[in-house]
Motif scaffolding. Structure first.
Motif, short mmCIF file in Angstrom:
data_model
loop_
_atom_site.label_atom_id
_atom_site.label_comp_id
_atom_site.label_asym_id
_atom_site.label_seq_id
_atom_site.Cartn_x
_atom_site.Cartn_y
_atom_site.Cartn_z
N MET A 1 28.92 32.02 75.59
CA MET A 1 29.68 32.77 76.43
C MET A 1 30.70 32.19 76.37
N ILE A 2 32.38 32.42 75.86
CA ILE A 2 33.57 31.81 76.24
C ILE A 2 34.11 32.71 76.65
N THR A 3 34.62 31.85 78.04
CA THR A 3 35.45 32.43 79.21
C THR A 3 36.77 32.14 78.57
N ILE A 4 37.09 32.99 78.86
CA ILE A 4 38.87 33.37 78.18
C ILE A 4 40.16 33.47 79.68
N LEU A 5 41.05 32.89 80.19
CA LEU A 5 41.78 33.16 81.52
C LEU A 5 43.30 33.50 80.73
N LEU A 6 43.71 34.58 81.36
CA LEU A 6 45.12 34.69 81.86
C LEU A 6 45.37 34.61 82.94
N PHE A 7 46.80 34.93 82.49
CA PHE A 7 48.05 34.61 83.71
C PHE A 7 48.90 34.50 83.82
N ALA A 8 49.52 34.85 84.95
CA ALA A 8 51.48 35.14 85.05
C ALA A 8 51.26 37.28 84.40
N GLY A 9 52.57 36.97 83.30
CA GLY A 9 52.52 38.39 82.74
C GLY A 9 51.38 38.62 81.88
N MET A 10 51.13 37.79 81.47
CA MET A 10 50.03 37.85 80.58
C MET A 10 48.31 38.60 81.21
N LYS A 11 47.95 38.17 82.81
CA LYS A 11 47.33 38.75 83.52
C LYS A 11 47.83 39.96 83.77
N GLU A 12 49.01 40.41 84.38
CA GLU A 12 49.20 41.38 85.28
C GLU A 12 49.31 42.34 84.05
N ALA A 13 49.55 42.01 82.71
CA ALA A 13 49.94 43.18 81.89
C ALA A 13 48.72 43.58 81.75
N ALA A 14 47.51 42.68 81.68
CA ALA A 14 46.31 43.13 80.81
C ALA A 14 44.84 43.43 81.98
N GLY A 15 45.46 43.39 83.05
CA GLY A 15 45.00 43.46 84.61
C GLY A 15 43.67 43.54 84.64
N THR A 16 43.79 42.15 84.19
CA THR A 16 42.47 41.04 84.14
C THR A 16 42.52 39.64 84.09
N ASP A 17 42.73 38.83 84.85
CA ASP A 17 42.51 37.60 84.71
C ASP A 17 41.52 36.95 83.88
N LYS A 18 40.57 37.64 83.75
CA LYS A 18 39.07 36.82 82.82
C LYS A 18 38.47 37.76 81.63
#
Lengths: 78, 155
Positions: A1-18
């Motif tokens: 399993m590969i974990t993908i982290l999102l931050f800032a505007g990307m996180k907000e647009a996705a509605g998730t940080d992982k």
């Protein structure tokens, strides 16, 4: 399993940080494509830098099961 | 117990404590740079800021910047702290302290540190204005991101 982290505007647009990706081995470019397809509305997925296990890596880098990849949109600290 | 010299924290920054981390009997100079939250930018009024970080990587990258400074200006000692979370106007967002035997290295190292922070440290700020909010990116207006990672040692 590969974990993908999102931050800032990307996180907000996705509605998730992982996100996770169930693969043994995959290139950074493939993960980027996966994020783009999963969340087409996220801004700047092409432009964000990638970091694997907390170090910047180029798109051709291969990552493996257990690795964490983070997408780093343009930074604005300081 | 030795205090960490490179830190990302939600607490208000204590510049005196950060200066103490670079104090050394062989130093003849200490410079302190404090980056603060500005109200007006290009005619737009900021009400507050929110900083977010990829904390473990940000602390690693701050330490990398410190190592780069030590290599460029031998016998400097560096401490850098960046605050995250909600910040008000005039709050300190970043404190950089550099000591060196002679003043020139402290001034140059301090300038180098803040420019590098804006290139390689995964910290983002969201501006809250009276008419909306936005994540601010790429303050340097460089194209480095199109080429992948920033160049090592780029100034």
């Amino acid at each position: 399993m590969i974990t993908i982290l999102l931050f800032a505007g990307m996180k907000e647009a996705a509605g998730t940080d992982k996100l996770t990706m169930d693969r043994e081995q995959v290139s950074v470019a493939e993960v980027r494509q996966f994020v783009k397809e999963t969340y087409p509305a996220i801004p700047g997925t092409e432009r964000a830098m990638a970091a694997v296990n907390e170090e910047f890596v180029p798109d051709q880098e291969l990552i493996r099961d257990g690795d964490t990849i983070a997408f780093i949109p343009p930074v604005s600290g300081g | 117990m030795e205090q960490k010299r490179y830190r990302v924290t939600e607490e208000p920054l204590d510049s005196t404590a950060i200066i103490q981390r670079v104090t050394d009997k062989n130093a003849g100079a200490v410079t302190v740079f404090i980056g603060t939250v500005r109200e007006m930018t290009k005619g737009k009024r900021t009400l507050s800021l929110t900083y977010e970080a990829y904390v473990p990587m940000a602390e690693k990258k701050l330490a990398q910047i410190g190592a780069e400074i030590e290599e460029k200006w031998p016998r400097t000692i560096i401490a850098i702290e960046h605050r995250i979370g909600a910040l008000a106007i005039s709050d300190a967002a970043v404190v950089i302290a550099v000591s060196s035997p002679h003043r020139d290295a402290s001034f140059k190292g301090s300038r180098y540190a803040i420019e590098r922070i804006k290139e390689i440290v995964p910290i983002w700020k969201k501006e809250h204005w009276d008419d909306g909010s936005s994540w601010i990116g790429d303050q340097l207006e460089t194209t480095a991101y199109d080429e992948g990672a920033p160049k090592e040692g780029e100034t």
